[in-house]
Write a protein that holds these residues in place. Sequence first.
Motif, PDB file in Angstrom:
ATOM      1  N   UNK A  20       7.951   5.353   6.911  1.00  0.00           N
ATOM      2  CA  UNK A  20       8.156   4.136   7.688  1.00  0.00           C
ATOM      3  C   UNK A  20       7.982   2.927   6.771  1.00  0.00           C
ATOM      4  N   UNK A  21       9.014   2.102   6.675  1.00  0.00           N
ATOM      5  CA  UNK A  21       8.949   0.888   5.863  1.00  0.00           C
ATOM      6  C   UNK A  21       9.363  -0.274   6.758  1.00  0.00           C
ATOM      7  N   UNK A  80       6.196   2.610  -0.699  1.00  0.00           N
ATOM      8  CA  UNK A  80       5.767   3.220  -1.971  1.00  0.00           C
ATOM      9  C   UNK A  80       5.130   4.596  -1.770  1.00  0.00           C
ATOM     10  N   UNK A  81       5.518   5.267  -0.707  1.00  0.00           N
ATOM     11  CA  UNK A  81       5.040   6.626  -0.414  1.00  0.00           C
ATOM     12  C   UNK A  81       3.525   6.719  -0.265  1.00  0.00           C
ATOM     13  N   UNK A  82       2.917   5.639   0.226  1.00  0.00           N
ATOM     14  CA  UNK A  82       1.473   5.637   0.470  1.00  0.00           C
ATOM     15  C   UNK A  82       1.236   6.240   1.857  1.00  0.00           C
ATOM     16  N   UNK A  83       0.365   7.248   1.952  1.00  0.00           N
ATOM     17  CA  UNK A  83       0.097   7.872   3.258  1.00  0.00           C
ATOM     18  C   UNK A  83      -0.448   6.865   4.272  1.00  0.00           C
TER      19      UNK A  83
END
Length: 100
Positions: free
Chosen positions: A62-63, A94-97
């Motif tokens: 989700x961005x 940035x693919x941060x959980x």
Amino acid sequence: MGEEDTFENLKYLELHQVTLARWEVGEESFPTLEKLKLEGCCDLEKIPPSFGDIYSLKIITLVDSPKLEDSAMKIKEYAEDMRGGDELQILGRNNIPLFK
């Protein structure tokens, strides 16, 4: 695209700034989907719960779509209950959980 449409070989689906408010699909629509990315989908009310039944789904990203975080976490919880593991990741920019 209706609930009866099927995309047999689709592994990655990205929706960018869609203006849909509601999206309804069945789990059979994307039987091999592994990654779902929703970017800038501010009008979309929620991710269809049926994505929790797609066993091949490993990542939801989700961005700029904060309204969708709750439905993504519900899908993750449902998938964990059904699969018995923590295989589905919910990621942000940035693919941060994302954690709640």
